[in-house]
Design a protein around this motif. Structure first.
Motif, PDB file in Angstrom:
ATOM      1  N   ALA A 196      42.038  27.240  45.122  1.00  0.00           N
ATOM      2  CA  ALA A 196      43.474  26.963  45.087  1.00  0.00           C
ATOM      3  C   ALA A 196      44.254  27.884  46.029  1.00  0.00           C
ATOM      4  O   ALA A 196      45.483  27.846  46.052  1.00  0.00           O
ATOM      5  N   GLN A 197      43.526  28.704  46.774  1.00  0.00           N
ATOM      6  CA  GLN A 197      44.112  29.649  47.729  1.00  0.00           C
ATOM      7  C   GLN A 197      45.099  30.598  47.046  1.00  0.00           C
ATOM      8  O   GLN A 197      46.178  30.871  47.564  1.00  0.00           O
ATOM      9  N   ARG A 198      44.682  31.101  45.893  1.00  0.00           N
ATOM     10  CA  ARG A 198      45.489  32.067  45.148  1.00  0.00           C
ATOM     11  C   ARG A 198      44.830  33.430  45.200  1.00  0.00           C
ATOM     12  O   ARG A 198      43.604  33.550  45.142  1.00  0.00           O
ATOM     13  N   SER A 199      45.635  34.475  45.282  1.00  0.00           N
ATOM     14  CA  SER A 199      45.130  35.837  45.402  1.00  0.00           C
ATOM     15  C   SER A 199      44.800  36.428  44.035  1.00  0.00           C
ATOM     16  O   SER A 199      45.620  36.393  43.115  1.00  0.00           O
ATOM     17  N   GLY A 200      43.613  37.007  43.920  1.00  0.00           N
ATOM     18  CA  GLY A 200      43.247  37.675  42.680  1.00  0.00           C
ATOM     19  C   GLY A 200      43.999  38.969  42.460  1.00  0.00           C
ATOM     20  O   GLY A 200      44.049  39.477  41.332  1.00  0.00           O
ATOM     21  N   GLY A 201      44.597  39.511  43.515  1.00  0.00           N
ATOM     22  CA  GLY A 201      45.328  40.761  43.378  1.00  0.00           C
ATOM     23  C   GLY A 201      46.699  40.608  42.771  1.00  0.00           C
ATOM     24  O   GLY A 201      47.386  41.613  42.524  1.00  0.00           O
ATOM     25  N   SER A 202      47.097  39.368  42.484  1.00  0.00           N
ATOM     26  CA  SER A 202      48.466  39.136  42.002  1.00  0.00           C
ATOM     27  C   SER A 202      48.559  39.030  40.486  1.00  0.00           C
ATOM     28  O   SER A 202      49.623  38.710  39.958  1.00  0.00           O
ATOM     29  N   GLY A 203      47.451  39.296  39.774  1.00  0.00           N
ATOM     30  CA  GLY A 203      47.517  39.129  38.323  1.00  0.00           C
ATOM     31  C   GLY A 203      46.415  39.860  37.601  1.00  0.00           C
ATOM     32  O   GLY A 203      45.814  40.804  38.125  1.00  0.00           O
ATOM     33  N   ALA A 204      46.119  39.416  36.389  1.00  0.00           N
ATOM     34  CA  ALA A 204      45.165  40.094  35.513  1.00  0.00           C
ATOM     35  C   ALA A 204      44.042  39.154  35.107  1.00  0.00           C
ATOM     36  O   ALA A 204      44.254  37.957  34.902  1.00  0.00           O
ATOM     37  N   ILE A 205      42.848  39.723  34.970  1.00  0.00           N
ATOM     38  CA  ILE A 205      41.686  39.004  34.454  1.00  0.00           C
ATOM     39  C   ILE A 205      41.626  39.190  32.941  1.00  0.00           C
ATOM     40  O   ILE A 205      41.774  40.306  32.429  1.00  0.00           O
ATOM     41  N   LEU A 206      41.370  38.107  32.215  1.00  0.00           N
ATOM     42  CA  LEU A 206      41.249  38.136  30.761  1.00  0.00           C
ATOM     43  C   LEU A 206      39.843  37.672  30.386  1.00  0.00           C
ATOM     44  O   LEU A 206      39.333  36.716  30.962  1.00  0.00           O
ATOM     45  N   LEU A 207      39.233  38.331  29.389  1.00  0.00           N
ATOM     46  CA  LEU A 207      37.874  37.995  28.994  1.00  0.00           C
ATOM     47  C   LEU A 207      37.753  37.936  27.479  1.00  0.00           C
ATOM     48  O   LEU A 207      38.386  38.722  26.765  1.00  0.00           O
ATOM     49  N   THR A 208      36.893  37.054  26.995  1.00  0.00           N
ATOM     50  CA  THR A 208      36.637  36.980  25.556  1.00  0.00           C
ATOM     51  C   THR A 208      35.426  37.812  25.157  1.00  0.00           C
ATOM     52  O   THR A 208      35.020  37.804  24.002  1.00  0.00           O
ATOM     53  N   SER A 209      34.841  38.532  26.093  1.00  0.00           N
ATOM     54  CA  SER A 209      33.566  39.203  25.858  1.00  0.00           C
ATOM     55  C   SER A 209      33.708  40.721  25.942  1.00  0.00           C
ATOM     56  O   SER A 209      34.786  41.251  26.208  1.00  0.00           O
ATOM     57  N   ARG A 210      32.581  41.402  25.753  1.00  0.00           N
ATOM     58  CA  ARG A 210      32.545  42.821  26.078  1.00  0.00           C
ATOM     59  C   ARG A 210      32.578  42.963  27.597  1.00  0.00           C
ATOM     60  O   ARG A 210      32.361  41.988  28.327  1.00  0.00           O
ATOM     61  N   VAL A 211      32.853  44.178  28.071  1.00  0.00           N
ATOM     62  CA  VAL A 211      32.980  44.414  29.509  1.00  0.00           C
ATOM     63  C   VAL A 211      31.808  45.263  29.973  1.00  0.00           C
ATOM     64  O   VAL A 211      31.700  46.436  29.614  1.00  0.00           O
ATOM     65  N   SER A 212      30.946  44.680  30.784  1.00  0.00           N
ATOM     66  CA  SER A 212      29.827  45.404  31.358  1.00  0.00           C
ATOM     67  C   SER A 212      30.065  45.600  32.853  1.00  0.00           C
ATOM     68  O   SER A 212      31.007  45.064  33.433  1.00  0.00           O
ATOM     69  N   ILE A 213      29.177  46.361  33.470  1.00  0.00           N
ATOM     70  CA  ILE A 213      29.416  46.823  34.842  1.00  0.00           C
ATOM     71  C   ILE A 213      29.617  45.678  35.828  1.00  0.00           C
ATOM     72  O   ILE A 213      30.487  45.735  36.699  1.00  0.00           O
ATOM     73  N   GLU A 214      28.827  44.593  35.681  1.00  0.00           N
ATOM     74  CA  GLU A 214      28.933  43.527  36.677  1.00  0.00           C
ATOM     75  C   GLU A 214      30.270  42.800  36.601  1.00  0.00           C
ATOM     76  O   GLU A 214      30.742  42.242  37.598  1.00  0.00           O
ATOM     77  N   LEU A 215      30.923  42.817  35.448  1.00  0.00           N
ATOM     78  CA  LEU A 215      32.246  42.198  35.342  1.00  0.00           C
ATOM     79  C   LEU A 215      33.288  43.045  36.060  1.00  0.00           C
ATOM     80  O   LEU A 215      34.232  42.514  36.655  1.00  0.00           O
ATOM     81  N   ILE A 216      33.131  44.366  36.014  1.00  0.00           N
ATOM     82  CA  ILE A 216      34.013  45.243  36.796  1.00  0.00           C
ATOM     83  C   ILE A 216      33.774  45.020  38.282  1.00  0.00           C
ATOM     84  O   ILE A 216      34.725  44.955  39.079  1.00  0.00           O
ATOM     85  N   GLN A 217      32.510  44.879  38.684  1.00  0.00           N
ATOM     86  CA  GLN A 217      32.203  44.619  40.089  1.00  0.00           C
ATOM     87  C   GLN A 217      32.874  43.336  40.570  1.00  0.00           C
ATOM     88  O   GLN A 217      33.479  43.299  41.647  1.00  0.00           O
ATOM     89  N   LYS A 218      32.783  42.286  39.767  1.00  0.00           N
ATOM     90  CA  LYS A 218      33.380  41.009  40.149  1.00  0.00           C
ATOM     91  C   LYS A 218      34.904  41.110  40.224  1.00  0.00           C
ATOM     92  O   LYS A 218      35.534  40.562  41.131  1.00  0.00           O
TER      93      LYS A 218
END
Length: 275
Positions: A196-218
């Protein structure tokens, strides 16, 4: 695109409840082996929910550093094959040549986003630093978490399905994607934003899971400055978020959440109490 299997399957079961038995119908989440190939060469096989697979293919390619932008993927075809589904991508010539130099093969299993990596260096690859000055009000994050939960259409049917979402604070819109794999759900969000040509730097990521290292990397590769999750982060993920400049919030419940790193990006509007 090939007709894909439904993401939810209904099956018969026998329920034993309160001392009695009854015949019931139960909806279960579907998962399929999804192969990702580039220029007719296999790269990875992931167990994933068969929905939003174009988003998954693009998001995985970006998160893994295979491509730098969606335009590097010239086309993506989703094809049913005998043992699963194949996402067949064709890359720009220079990208294809670069991939041939670093090709590795991984086989990911549900719940393990780093399975199959051939080296410890790859598992601990450098994470780019996110330097955004974006800030979001705490109530807006809580509303977005509630909206993500409300829009989990597959999870309402079958349960056991993770969600990832992206909150755009400018219009309060929430992009939601679901998958049996938490890493896959985030890749689908990454791909959805990119397409959709939207920037990931303009908002927040939300997750329903625990946060492991690879999710921080992504999240860092996406450039997202804030990540908030329902469950706890691992200690390794917390250290990675701190180093990457990502605001990490977790243990999100109806009454609030906990912030572990870079809290200045969250506007609380209340007095802060220090224990």
């Amino acid at each position: 695109m090939t007709m894909l299997p439904a993401p939810v399957t209904r099956v018969a079961a026998t329920a034993f409840r309160h001392g009695g038995i009854a015949a019931i119908s139960r909806a279960l989440p579907e998962e399929a082996a999804v192969a990702l190939s580039y220029d007719q060469v296999g790269y990875a096989v992931m167990m994933a929910t068969p929905s939003d697979l174009e988003d998954f293919a693009v998001g995985f390619s970006l998160s893994e550093g295979i491509v730098e932008r969606p335009a590097d993927i010239l086309d993506c075809e989703i094809v049913m094959v005998e043992q699963g589904i194949e996402c067949r991508m064709r890359l720009a010539h220079d990208v294809s040549a670069r991939l041939a130099q670093r090709r590795r093969h991984l086989a990911g299993a549900l719940g393990c986003g780093l399975c199959g990596l051939e080296s410890l260096a790859e598992a601990n690859r450098a994470i780019p630093r996110v330097g955004s000055s974006l800030s979001i009000a705490a109530p807006a994050l809580m509303r977005a978490m509630r909206e993500m939960s409300a829009r989990q259409t597959l999870n309402r049917q079958a349960h056991g399905i993770h969600a990832a979402a992206f909150l755009d604070p400018t219009d309060q819109s929430v992009l939601v994607r679901e998958d049996v794999g938490r890493h896959n759900a985030l890749d689908k969000v990454v791909g959805g934003l990119a397409r959709a040509q939207r920037s990931g730097g303009s908002g927040a990521i939300l997750l329903t899971s625990r946060v492991s290292i690879e999710l921080i990397q992504k999240a860092a590769l996406l450039g997202a400055p804030i990540l908030i999750a329902v469950s706890v982060p691992t200690a390794h993920a917390l250290r990675a978020a701190e180093a990457a400049g990502i605001t990490l919030a977790a243990v999100a419940r109806d009454d609030g959440f906990e912030v572990f790193t870079h809290p200045s990006r969250i506007r609380f509007g209340v007095e802060t109490h220090v224990a």
